[in-house]
Motif scaffolding. Structure first.
Motif, PDB file in Angstrom:
ATOM      1  N   ARG A  56      55.987 -20.794   9.973  1.00 53.72           N
ATOM      2  CA  ARG A  56      55.465 -20.964   9.036  1.00 53.72           C
ATOM      3  C   ARG A  56      53.948 -20.418   9.105  1.00 53.72           C
ATOM      4  N   GLU A  57      53.004 -20.727   9.558  1.00 52.74           N
ATOM      5  CA  GLU A  57      51.799 -20.332  10.178  1.00 52.74           C
ATOM      6  C   GLU A  57      51.340 -19.079  10.016  1.00 52.74           C
ATOM      7  N   GLY A  58      52.412 -18.245  10.623  1.00 52.69           N
ATOM      8  CA  GLY A  58      52.300 -17.244  10.714  1.00 52.69           C
ATOM      9  C   GLY A  58      52.143 -16.163  12.460  1.00 52.69           C
ATOM     10  N   ASP A  59      52.644 -15.015  12.307  1.00 56.37           N
ATOM     11  CA  ASP A  59      52.898 -14.557  13.834  1.00 56.37           C
ATOM     12  C   ASP A  59      50.989 -14.746  14.345  1.00 56.37           C
ATOM     13  N   GLN A  60      50.058 -14.284  13.924  1.00 56.82           N
ATOM     14  CA  GLN A  60      48.742 -14.137  14.258  1.00 56.82           C
ATOM     15  C   GLN A  60      48.650 -15.290  15.307  1.00 56.82           C
TER      16      GLN A  60
END
Ligand code: WTA
Length: 694
Positions: free
Chosen positions: A413-417
């Motif tokens: 959910r926090e993102g791939d980065q």
């Protein structure tokens, strides 16, 4: 045995063209691309990986699997012989009965053999020349805070504590409760107990003081081992206060625990700030370090108890799952080795807490028995930010990373980065445990975390099974995202219908296991009858797992989740009865009924319907009080997502709560409530629906 349904299925799989040597590397999975159908979605192992894998092909697996079910005694005794036995066992499977109709259920492996699991995990590895190998890396809550112990150093630390425990009167068979966070002292304490034949009962340090009381009253420990406090992210939790309360409350039914060994976790709290009971409390750092760094091993029978670990069941009282020494030792070690394709240079990180079974078998015992280098982490995965896990992976060059679907979903959910800014080049094998992993999370784990290079071992097992039961063997089989694939060696899963008839072929039903395996629980502490009733009465002749399961056309197993009164929140098992009994203990709550709802991150969440004592109004304040009652009685992880005020609960004429209807209301399937004709008062339903968003 060879005519088993899954054996037949696997035989046909083994003949498919992706057999040994022909496994082609195509990344069948592309991020975000939905497969036409889950059961046709095959992810093939990388050919290079398979070539070096312990089990390199379906054929090799089949060969070993067949042997394991045709000759379990021979199969397991070969592995058992890798370990040190002071005295050899009398018979591999000495006696076994899983059919309650034929008398008491009794499972014994390697009975008559004398051994010690601590000796096999530590001394044996030191003697074999691994003394200077790192056994344990520790990463603290704050980045930059760390420590390590070689096998030799770990052994010395364990010996000192073992000597201390002996000195204060702990003897073979005595219980010791351990209430510690993920500090090095936690595995040290477990191993020290094992060394002197004491039975450890680790209580997850997220459990409340009331839960600790229940466990102390049940296993009656001589000593409690804890620390003063722990940092979890930016929070400081005063564990010693929780233990103090528990000890004060549990004196009613037990001879009071007169010794509380407390580790001073300086970075969280100083000793000056710690509340202290003189004469009962002792600082670990003061009393343990004066003892010699060598300690004679207590040789125990293979069937002597190693630990008790409490887990939730269908009543409010937790079940004390009891594991013994010999079979558990062999099973945790061998399952670890094969399911993660363990190699001596691996750096292994399992994110589970030692307070759960995963931490027992696959943080501590399994890996150490293999002489592996393990990593433990004190803190939380999103501190200081959501990249912490990968920061740790890079820092220690972790090669095997084993975690829970819930963590994967929360990081996704926090993102791939947060992932891609770290290299993760060292990763080789990934694993998950605790709950079904949805294909989307599987794919993200595979593609983003593992760069489409690492097989994922989706391991299905339970506190009761001691070790993996259904799991991929990396490199051996093409995987299907969301399927735990095939049984481990020696495990014979069967799917049965409501009446207990075995169903074959493609099917869904209740997941049971035929015959025993070395890591099976032997009893529930102090309650063999409950053991038989829970696991062996529902489907006579089999061990019943409590899970639903389906088997697809290729023989792959898909676990569908609990079919009993257990809710799986973030991989933590919580009994509906436990939560209900906590809610009812609130003076304003008259009745409670708890059901599971789907939760995007946690897998499942707790949804509670409550009726109140006559005349009491439902308001925000009471809602908060009810939730905090659950936190205080069980632990924060069991807090309900939602409290739904119900003027009345839907009941049958005989007074049974109709949970089926409550589940529909909780999941907002309001057009699909189903048949309500059995209700004593059907008008309860519209009333409940009207209060949905109260
Ligand atoms: C669930 C944890 C699907 C299951 C080791 C089981 C799983 C319960 C998986 C045991 C998996 C565990 N896929 N479901 N790979 N692993 N479960 O005792 O419902 O804490 O019965 O042991 O977790 O939970 P326990």
């Amino acid at each position: 045995v060879a005519s088993h349904d899954h054996l037949r299925h696997m035989d046909s799989m083994a003949q498919l063209p992706f057999g040994a040597g022909k496994i082609s590397h195509h990344n069948a999975v592309i991020l975000g691309e939905a497969p036409a159908s889950e059961e046709n979605d095959l992810v093939f192992p990388n050919a290079e990986f398979s070539k070096k894998a312990l089990v390199s092909s379906p054929e090799k697996y089949m060969e070993m699997y067949k042997r394991s079910v045709v000759d379990p005694a021979g199969f397991w005794s070969e592995f058992a012989s890798e370990f040190y036995w002071k005295k050899k066992w009398v018979r591999e499977v000495f006696s076994e009965n899983l059919d309650v109709r034929k008398g008491n259920v009794k499972i014994e492996w390697f009975k008559g053999g004398k051994t010690n699991i601590c000796h096999n995990a530590l001394d044996r590895n030191v003697e074999a020349g691994s003394g200077d190998k790192v056994a344990l890396y520790w990463e603290g809550n704050e980045p930059g805070q760390d420590g390590k112990l070689t096998y030799k150093e770990l052994l010395k630390n364990v010996c000192q504590l073992a000597n201390y425990l002996r000195h204060v009167g702990v003897r073979k068979g005595d219980a010791v409760v351990i209430y510690l966070p993920m500090l090095m002292q936690l595995p040290i304490a477990m191993l020290a107990c094992a060394r002197i034949g004491a039975v450890h009962s680790v209580v997850f340090a997220g459990f409340s003081s009331d839960s600790l009381v229940q466990r102390i009253e049940d296993c009656k420990p001589k000593v409690v081992i804890t620390c003063n406090a722990v940092c979890r992210g930016s929070k400081v939790i005063h564990l010693k206060d929780i233990v103090d309360n528990a000890l004060a409350d549990s004196t009613k039914n037990v001879d009071s625990v007169d010794l509380c060994l407390t580790y001073e976790n300086k970075s969280a709290l100083s000793r000056e700030e710690t509340k202290w009971t003189k004469g009962r409390d002792f600082w670990w750092q003061d009393v343990v370090s004066v003892f010699p760094t060598e300690c004679q091993v207590e040789w125990v029978d293979a069937e002597d108890p190693l630990f008790i670990l409490y887990t939730s069941g269908s009543t409010a009282k937790p079940k004390g799952v009891l594991h013994t020494t010999g079979g558990y030792m062999v099973y945790s070690a061998i399952t670890f080795r094969y399911a993660f394709d363990y190699k001596p240079l691996d750096i292994y990180w399992c994110t589970a807490d030692c307070g759960w079974i995963t931490g027992h078998s696959y943080v501590a015992y399994g890996p150490l028995l293999n002489g592996a280098t393990i990593l433990i982490y004190e803190g939380v995965p999103n501190y200081p930010d959501a990249g912490r896990s990968w920061d740790i992976v890079d820092k220690y060059k972790v090669t095997i990373f084993y975690t829970a679907p819930t963590l994967i979903r929360s990081l996704m959910r926090e993102g791939d980065q947060y992932v891609t800014r770290y290299s993760r080049k060292s990763l080789r094998v990934l694993g998950t445990v605790g709950e079904p992993i949805n294909p989307t999370a599987w794919r993200w784990f595979f593609n983003v975390v593992g760069n489409a290079q690492c097989p994922i071992s989706d391991t299905w097992w339970q506190t009761e099974t001691g070790g993996f039961m259904i799991t991929p063997l990396p490199g051996a089989w093409p995987q299907k995202p969301g399927s735990a694939t095939f049984p481990f060696f020696g495990v014979q899963p069967v799917i049965v219908d409501e009446k207990g008839n075995e169903i074959i072929g493609e099917c869904s039903g209740y997941l049971c296991i035929k015959t025993s395996w070395p890591g099976a629980l032997r009893t529930l502490h102090g309650d063999h009858e409950r053991y038989e009733t829970t696991y062996f009465k529902p489907f006579p002749g089999y061990y019943f797992s409590g899970d639903g399961c389906s088997r697809d056309k290729d023989g792959y197993y898909w676990i569908t989740g609990r079919v009993d009164d257990v809710i799986n929140v973030s991989g933590h098992r919580i009994g509906t009865a436990e939560v209900e009994s906590a809610l009812i203990s609130h003076p304003k709550c008259a009745e409670a009924a708890v059901v599971a709802i789907e939760h995007e991150v946690k897998g499942q969440g707790i949804y509670a319907f409550v009726t109140l004592v006559k005349g009491v109004p439902f308001n925000e304040e009471l809602r908060k009080e009810l939730i905090s009652t659950v936190r205080n009685q069980i632990g924060s992880f069991a807090a309900p997502e939602k409290i739904h005020w119900a003027p009345e609960l839907p009941k049958t004429r005989s007074g049974k709560i109709m949970r089926r209807i409550l589940r529909k209301i909780a999941s907002k399937q309001l057009d699909d409530i189903g048949d309500t004709s059995a209700l004593a008062d059907p008008s309860v339903i519209p009333q409940l629906i009207a209060l949905c968003d109260h």
